[in-house]
Scaffold this motif. Structure first.
Motif, PDB file in Angstrom:
ATOM      1  N   LEU A   1       0.710  16.634 -12.340  1.00 19.11           N
ATOM      2  CA  LEU A   1       0.551  18.055 -12.019  1.00 19.11           C
ATOM      3  C   LEU A   1       1.655  18.883 -12.653  1.00 19.11           C
ATOM      4  O   LEU A   1       1.406  19.995 -13.157  1.00 19.11           O
ATOM      5  CB  LEU A   1       0.549  18.240 -10.494  1.00 19.11           C
ATOM      6  N   GLN A   2       2.893  18.332 -12.606  1.00 16.22           N
ATOM      7  CA  GLN A   2       4.006  19.048 -13.230  1.00 16.22           C
ATOM      8  C   GLN A   2       3.783  19.182 -14.731  1.00 16.22           C
ATOM      9  O   GLN A   2       4.058  20.242 -15.319  1.00 16.22           O
ATOM     10  CB  GLN A   2       5.316  18.320 -12.936  1.00 16.22           C
ATOM     11  N   ASN A   3       3.287  18.094 -15.337  1.00 19.75           N
ATOM     12  CA  ASN A   3       2.996  18.157 -16.771  1.00 19.75           C
ATOM     13  C   ASN A   3       1.905  19.171 -17.075  1.00 19.75           C
ATOM     14  O   ASN A   3       2.004  19.960 -18.031  1.00 19.75           O
ATOM     15  CB  ASN A   3       2.572  16.777 -17.285  1.00 19.75           C
ATOM     16  N   ILE A   4       0.838  19.126 -16.217  1.00 19.31           N
ATOM     17  CA  ILE A   4      -0.261  20.085 -16.410  1.00 19.31           C
ATOM     18  C   ILE A   4       0.250  21.511 -16.220  1.00 19.31           C
ATOM     19  O   ILE A   4      -0.061  22.425 -16.992  1.00 19.31           O
ATOM     20  CB  ILE A   4      -1.412  19.773 -15.433  1.00 19.31           C
ATOM     21  N   GLN A   5       1.053  21.682 -15.136  1.00 20.98           N
ATOM     22  CA  GLN A   5       1.614  23.008 -14.857  1.00 20.98           C
ATOM     23  C   GLN A   5       2.477  23.504 -16.023  1.00 20.98           C
ATOM     24  O   GLN A   5       2.395  24.667 -16.426  1.00 20.98           O
ATOM     25  CB  GLN A   5       2.432  22.952 -13.569  1.00 20.98           C
ATOM     26  N   GLN A   6       3.301  22.562 -16.536  1.00 23.78           N
ATOM     27  CA  GLN A   6       4.178  22.947 -17.645  1.00 23.78           C
ATOM     28  C   GLN A   6       3.370  23.294 -18.882  1.00 23.78           C
ATOM     29  O   GLN A   6       3.669  24.275 -19.590  1.00 23.78           O
ATOM     30  CB  GLN A   6       5.157  21.806 -17.947  1.00 23.78           C
ATOM     31  N   ARG A   7       2.311  22.477 -19.116  1.00 22.27           N
ATOM     32  CA  ARG A   7       1.471  22.774 -20.292  1.00 22.27           C
ATOM     33  C   ARG A   7       0.792  24.125 -20.155  1.00 22.27           C
ATOM     34  O   ARG A   7       0.753  24.923 -21.105  1.00 22.27           O
ATOM     35  CB  ARG A   7       0.420  21.665 -20.478  1.00 22.27           C
ATOM     36  N   HIS A   8       0.243  24.398 -18.945  1.00 23.78           N
ATOM     37  CA  HIS A   8      -0.405  25.694 -18.721  1.00 23.78           C
ATOM     38  C   HIS A   8       0.616  26.834 -18.779  1.00 23.78           C
ATOM     39  O   HIS A   8       0.312  27.931 -19.284  1.00 23.78           O
ATOM     40  CB  HIS A   8      -1.138  25.691 -17.373  1.00 23.78           C
ATOM     41  N   LYS A   9       1.809  26.552 -18.246  1.00 18.58           N
ATOM     42  CA  LYS A   9       2.860  27.571 -18.304  1.00 18.58           C
ATOM     43  C   LYS A   9       3.208  27.893 -19.751  1.00 18.58           C
ATOM     44  O   LYS A   9       3.348  29.069 -20.135  1.00 18.58           O
ATOM     45  CB  LYS A   9       4.096  27.070 -17.551  1.00 18.58           C
TER      46      LYS A   9
ATOM     47  N   LYS B   1       0.834  -1.203   0.000  1.00 23.08           N
ATOM     48  CA  LYS B   1       0.000   0.000   0.000  1.00 23.08           C
ATOM     49  C   LYS B   1       0.870   1.256   0.000  1.00 23.08           C
ATOM     50  O   LYS B   1       0.576   2.227  -0.698  1.00 23.08           O
ATOM     51  CB  LYS B   1      -0.921  -0.002   1.223  1.00 23.08           C
ATOM     52  N   SER B   2       1.950   1.215   0.821  1.00 21.97           N
ATOM     53  CA  SER B   2       2.850   2.357   0.877  1.00 21.97           C
ATOM     54  C   SER B   2       3.510   2.595  -0.474  1.00 21.97           C
ATOM     55  O   SER B   2       3.587   3.737  -0.956  1.00 21.97           O
ATOM     56  CB  SER B   2       3.905   2.132   1.968  1.00 21.97           C
ATOM     57  N   SER B   3       3.985   1.504  -1.073  1.00 19.46           N
ATOM     58  CA  SER B   3       4.621   1.620  -2.393  1.00 19.46           C
ATOM     59  C   SER B   3       3.616   2.120  -3.426  1.00 19.46           C
ATOM     60  O   SER B   3       3.935   2.984  -4.261  1.00 19.46           O
ATOM     61  CB  SER B   3       5.187   0.269  -2.824  1.00 19.46           C
ATOM     62  N   ARG B   4       2.396   1.576  -3.343  1.00 22.74           N
ATOM     63  CA  ARG B   4       1.360   2.009  -4.281  1.00 22.74           C
ATOM     64  C   ARG B   4       1.015   3.479  -4.074  1.00 22.74           C
ATOM     65  O   ARG B   4       0.823   4.224  -5.043  1.00 22.74           O
ATOM     66  CB  ARG B   4       0.118   1.137  -4.090  1.00 22.74           C
ATOM     67  N   LEU B   5       0.957   3.892  -2.776  1.00 24.34           N
ATOM     68  CA  LEU B   5       0.655   5.288  -2.473  1.00 24.34           C
ATOM     69  C   LEU B   5       1.772   6.198  -2.986  1.00 24.34           C
ATOM     70  O   LEU B   5       1.507   7.261  -3.564  1.00 24.34           O
ATOM     71  CB  LEU B   5       0.474   5.458  -0.957  1.00 24.34           C
ATOM     72  N   GLN B   6       3.022   5.747  -2.758  1.00 26.72           N
ATOM     73  CA  GLN B   6       4.155   6.545  -3.241  1.00 26.72           C
ATOM     74  C   GLN B   6       4.116   6.666  -4.761  1.00 26.72           C
ATOM     75  O   GLN B   6       4.370   7.744  -5.314  1.00 26.72           O
ATOM     76  CB  GLN B   6       5.478   5.894  -2.794  1.00 26.72           C
ATOM     77  N   ARG B   7       3.802   5.535  -5.419  1.00 26.82           N
ATOM     78  CA  ARG B   7       3.702   5.590  -6.871  1.00 26.82           C
ATOM     79  C   ARG B   7       2.570   6.505  -7.307  1.00 26.82           C
ATOM     80  O   ARG B   7       2.705   7.261  -8.278  1.00 26.82           O
ATOM     81  CB  ARG B   7       3.491   4.186  -7.434  1.00 26.82           C
ATOM     82  N   SER B   8       1.441   6.460  -6.570  1.00 32.46           N
ATOM     83  CA  SER B   8       0.304   7.320  -6.901  1.00 32.46           C
ATOM     84  C   SER B   8       0.664   8.789  -6.713  1.00 32.46           C
ATOM     85  O   SER B   8       0.341   9.638  -7.561  1.00 32.46           O
ATOM     86  CB  SER B   8      -0.908   6.963  -6.034  1.00 32.46           C
ATOM     87  N   ILE B   9       1.345   9.056  -5.554  1.00 33.63           N
ATOM     88  CA  ILE B   9       1.750  10.445  -5.292  1.00 33.63           C
ATOM     89  C   ILE B   9       2.728  10.923  -6.364  1.00 33.63           C
ATOM     90  O   ILE B   9       2.598  12.037  -6.906  1.00 33.63           O
ATOM     91  CB  ILE B   9       2.383  10.561  -3.888  1.00 33.63           C
ATOM     92  N   SER B  10       3.712  10.065  -6.663  1.00 29.13           N
ATOM     93  CA  SER B  10       4.688  10.425  -7.703  1.00 29.13           C
ATOM     94  C   SER B  10       3.988  10.633  -9.035  1.00 29.13           C
ATOM     95  O   SER B  10       4.314  11.581  -9.784  1.00 29.13           O
ATOM     96  CB  SER B  10       5.743   9.323  -7.826  1.00 29.13           C
ATOM     97  N   GLY B  11       3.017   9.751  -9.326  1.00 33.31           N
ATOM     98  CA  GLY B  11       2.271   9.893 -10.569  1.00 33.31           C
ATOM     99  C   GLY B  11       1.478  11.187 -10.605  1.00 33.31           C
ATOM    100  O   GLY B  11       1.442  11.888 -11.632  1.00 33.31           O
ATOM    101  N   CYS B  12       0.850  11.524  -9.452  1.00 28.65           N
ATOM    102  CA  CYS B  12       0.064  12.774  -9.376  1.00 28.65           C
ATOM    103  C   CYS B  12       0.977  13.986  -9.542  1.00 28.65           C
ATOM    104  O   CYS B  12       0.645  14.941 -10.256  1.00 28.65           O
ATOM    105  CB  CYS B  12      -0.683  12.839  -8.050  1.00 28.65           C
ATOM    106  N   ILE B  13       2.131  13.924  -8.835  1.00 28.19           N
ATOM    107  CA  ILE B  13       3.080  15.042  -8.944  1.00 28.19           C
ATOM    108  C   ILE B  13       3.546  15.194 -10.388  1.00 28.19           C
ATOM    109  O   ILE B  13       3.625  16.314 -10.931  1.00 28.19           O
ATOM    110  CB  ILE B  13       4.280  14.820  -8.003  1.00 28.19           C
TER     111      ILE B  13
END
Length: 396
Positions: free
Chosen positions: A299-307, A284-296
């Motif tokens: 978000l970075q991709n979205i931020q970069q696209r909006h930027k 679960k921890s690994s999955r959560l970390q992967r989910s958080i990393s995936g979200c980040i």
């Protein structure tokens, strides 16, 4: 006169060994408990009421071809073994009296009959309970069977209750007592019933080959464990029972659950559960970390696209604003130029003058001026005051 045991034994031995009839005789019976040791064979010869020990030494064994259950006629001499106080037949020859012994033949016939009637079907057998608390035992209170069962039960689970129904396990009427014991215990609140006795000859175990017992065992509501004789012995009761144990001790083990084993299972289960929880937590921890990393990352991709969009929009807006500014500037310059061209000052700088009457009213036509009026004339670089001396109007 008081005699010693040895004296009596020697006397009996002398009587037997000096009696001619007992030194060459033939005896008919059925072979039981046949075994060999070295070059010699040992067995028991039985009929319906009695038994006789027999020994066939190596020199005669080659001429004697017999096996368990054979009905034979043995020839030999009686011998008295003083040290053991035993009478035995020293066999020198044997011949078959029939292909099978009467007891064995009767056993096989009854087994076939009961099998045809369905008394041995596996589908009818009941499973043993997982956690029995009350065990019934049908056996003799004087035998070693009940002691073996109590020892095993006590070692595995002291909380188990054992109820004994005392019966004869061999001899006339033994089968009726055993059957009655099963019926009585079957009416009680018992989890399982053990029916058994220790080892013995086929005749000793014959009570457990009773058709009466087989039917009672088959109709019992309580699971029945048969524990008759040793591992090699198989009685009809064993075939009819729900479980056939090799020995009474094995039956006791099957009828109880071990507290120590259960504690060990609980401990092992707890350890495995803890291990599984740790593994699950790690997953679960690994999955959560992967989910958080995936979200980040998203978000970075979205931020970069909006930027990038903002930069592009800003660039386009800047370009458009510069373009509009240039257009407006050109318009303004043109307006200023036009306005400047239309400025009275500019007109005046060309040699024209602006005439005011009474310092307020701008004179646009000669018709507004009369002789003697005081006027104010404005030039590009100053103004003068004048008096109208004459008015002359041009004709169109």
């Amino acid at each position: 006169m008081v005699l010693t045991v040895t004296a009596i034994s020697n006397y009996i031995k002398g009587l037997i060994e000096t009696e001619p009839m007992l030194q060459t005789l033939s005896v008919e019976g059925e072979v039981f408990d046949y075994s060999t040791h070295g070059q010699s064979a040992y067995f028991t010869l039985k009929d319906a009421d009695s038994s006789l020990r027999c020994v066939c030494f190596g020199y005669a064994q080659k001429r004697v071809d017999i096996k368990e259950g054979d009905n034979v006629i043995l020839t030999g001499a009686l011998n008295y073994y003083a040290k053991g106080g035993n009478v035995s037949l020293l066999v020198t020859s044997a011949k078959q009296n029939s292909k099978e012994g009467e007891l064995l033949l009767a056993y096989k016939r009854l087994k076939e009959k009961l099998d045809r009637e369905g008394y041995f079907k596996l589908a009818h057998k009941k499973p043993l309970p997982k956690y029995p608390q009350n065990i019934g035992v049908v056996t003799s209170k004087a035998g070693a069977v009940i002691c073996d069962i109590l020892n095993v039960v006590g070692a595995r689970n002291r909380a188990t209750n054992v109820v004994l129904y005392n019966v004869k396990v061999q001899g006339v009427g033994a089968d009726l007592e055993i059957a009655e014991g099963i019926r009585v215990l079957d009416k009680g609140a018992l989890d399982v019933i053990i029916v058994g006795r220790g080892g013995g000859s086929a005749e000793d175990l014959s009570a457990f080959n009773s058709e009466h017992i087989v039917r009672v065992v088959y109709n019992a509501k309580t699971p029945i464990i048969s524990a008759v004789g040793h591992e090699a012995d198989t009685s009809l009761t064993c075939y009819a029972a729900d479980v056939c144990a090799a020995t009474p001790s094995v039956a006791a083990s099957l009828a109880t659950f071990s507290l120590a084993d259960k504690r060990g299972q609980i401990v092992n289960t707890a350890k495995q559960l803890k291990k599984n929880l740790n593994l699950l937590e790690q997953k679960k921890s690994s999955r959560l970390q992967r989910s958080i990393s995936g979200c980040i990352y998203k978000l970075q991709n979205i931020q970069q696209r909006h930027k990038n969009k903002i930069v592009n929009l800003t660039s386009r807006l800047t370009t458009k604003m510069q373009f509009l500014q240039t257009v407006k500037k050109h318009r303004l310059e043109k307006l200023i130029s036009n306005l400047d061209a239309a400025s009275p000052i500019k007109i005046l700088q060309k040699g024209y003058a602006k005439v005011y009457k009474k310092q307020k009213v701008s004179v646009a036509s000669i018709t507004s001026i009369s002789k003697g009026d005081n006027l104010e004339v404005m030039f590009a670089d100053g103004k003068i005051k004048a008096e109208v001396l004459d008015v002359k109007k041009y004709n169109k």
